[in-house]
Design an enzyme around this catalytic site. Structure first.
Site: not given
Ligand code: PMP
Length: 393
Positions: A127, A210, A243, A208
């Site tokens: 990411w 998500a 998500k 991570d």
């Molecule tokens: N880590 C990854 C790999 C992601 O794809 C995302 C969302 N795009 C996030 C963390 C963080 O998402 P958010 O801050 O919207 O909770």
């Protein structure tokens, strides 16, 4: 003073969204931004979230500050969701954060505080925000081999070979499930190999997470992080509720630290609260409270899981349909990996020229590295996309 600033590098995905909006063609397809969409292209509020919000509206007596770590009931409920019955609660510290991004950022800062010279290793690709936040914080960082663009799968031997270069005290950042941007994931056995290697090297894993619930299901998607917690003395987990609860704008995330001992967990807890204080004092609470309400109420939780399963199965069906269409149209198994990938994304392995041609000639918008958001499709647009891909390759 402000005139001394330079333009920040533009966010490629946001630029793509703007170009999509400006496109006047009626049959355009948006596979860019990482937001779940249903067959009608909407990102609805989940039923359980609506209900939890209604209940909160009735029951909430104050909007006064929470603790610096957020509501302890939220951390409790989320730890249960992520780590299940076997969570070693005495060795855990946790703070609520503004989304998963906030958790990632606070984790990086904690690492820098504890060990300023540690290198953080990230998958190639990852990411993009991982890399840009690391750079912004001036944390030493290195990529490790992850994705084999020839096969569309994880290059596990290549990954393990690259991680042989990890030094004691380094941190290895792993995607818990539904790897972004590739869609290619480790199996349970691969996770065991990673755990053994990390312990061998004396390195610390950071997971991570998500997209729990978007891949193979809530429990299955936690396999990796649970193996890490069971097998490693220390770990960091950055979780996002954006998500799987569909509460993107509420900014609900959680950072968990696994320590070797209970007293070290207390030390970590104090430092995590301190970091919250320095950066924004109290974390956002509304989304966190909605999540807690859902996870701690049997009826709401069952309804949430049912809707999440519908979303997950819908994405799997689209994957299968796209893989089948591409197999038929290209008369090859080149894109079979689309059905094997998990989560919202797949990297198709197209060239930047092919991606540009898809946009210019077919009004199909995807990120320049050929990452598509599967949820941007529906049963009607899958054949349109497959046809367009078959034409440009
Ligand atoms: N880590 C990854 C790999 C992601 O794809 C995302 C969302 N795009 C996030 C963390 C963080 O998402 P958010 O801050 O919207 O909770």
């Amino acid at each position: 003073m402000l005139e001394t600033l330079s333009e920040p590098a533009p966010d490629k995905i946001l630029a793509l969204m703007a170009a999509y909006r400006a496109d006047e063609r009626a049959e355009k397809i948006d596979l860019g931004v990482g937001v779940y969409k249903n067959a009608e292209g909407a990102t609805p509020v989940m039923r359980a979230v609506k209900e939890a919000e209604a209940r909160l509206q009735e029951s909430q007596q104050t909007k006064s500050y929470t603790g610096l770590a957020g509501d302890p009931a939220y951390a409790d409920a989320m730890i249960g969701l992520i780590l299940g019955e076997g969570a070693p609660r005495g060795r855990l510290a946790a703070v609520a954060t503004p989304g998963g991004t906030g958790a990632v950022r606070q984790a990086f800062e904690l690492i820098r505080m504890a060990s300023p010279n540690a290198t953080i290793w990230y998958s190639e690709p990852t990411w993009p925000n991982h890399v840009s936040i690391l750079k912004y914080l001036q944390i030493p960082a290195k990529p490790y081999r992850y994705f084999d663009s020839e096969t569309g799968e994880v290059d596990v031997p290549g990954m393990l070979a690259a991680l042989e270069g990890v030094a004691p005290g380094d941190v290895v950042l792993l995607h818990g499930c539904c790897h972004n941007p590739t869609g290619a994931n480790l199996t349970g056995e691969d996770w065991d190999k990673v755990v053994a290697l990390l312990n061998d090297k004396g390195a610390l894993p950071m997971v991570d997470l998500a997209y729990q619930g978007f891949g193979d299901g809530l429990e299955a998607d936690a396999t990796g992080v649970r193996r890490i917690v069971a097998g490693c003395p220390e770990a960091l987990i950055a979780a996002s509720c954006s998500k799987n609860f569909g509460i993107y704008r509420e900014r609900a995330g959680l950072l968990v630290a696994l320590a070797k001992t209970e007293s070290e967990a207390k030390l970590a807890q104090g430092n995590l609260a301190f970091l919250n204080r320095q950066n924004y004092s109290f974390p956002p609470d509304h989304g966190a409270r909605v999540v807690t309400e859902i996870l701690t109420d049997a009826e709401l939780r069952a309804d949430w899981q049912e809707e999440l399963e519908e979303m997950r199965e819908g994405m799997l069906a689209l994957r299968q349909q796209l893989a089948d269409e591409l197999r038929r149209l290209t008369n090859s198994d080149r894109f079979d990996f689309v059905a094997r990938h998990r989560g919202m994304f797949s990297r198709l392995g197209l060239t930047p020229e092919e991606v540009e041609q898809l946009r210019a000639e077919h009004a199909v918008y995807m990120v320049g590295d050929s990452r598509i958001n599967i949820a941007g499709l529906n049963a009607r647009t899958v054949p349109v996309l497959a046809q367009a891909i078959a034409q440009v390759i």
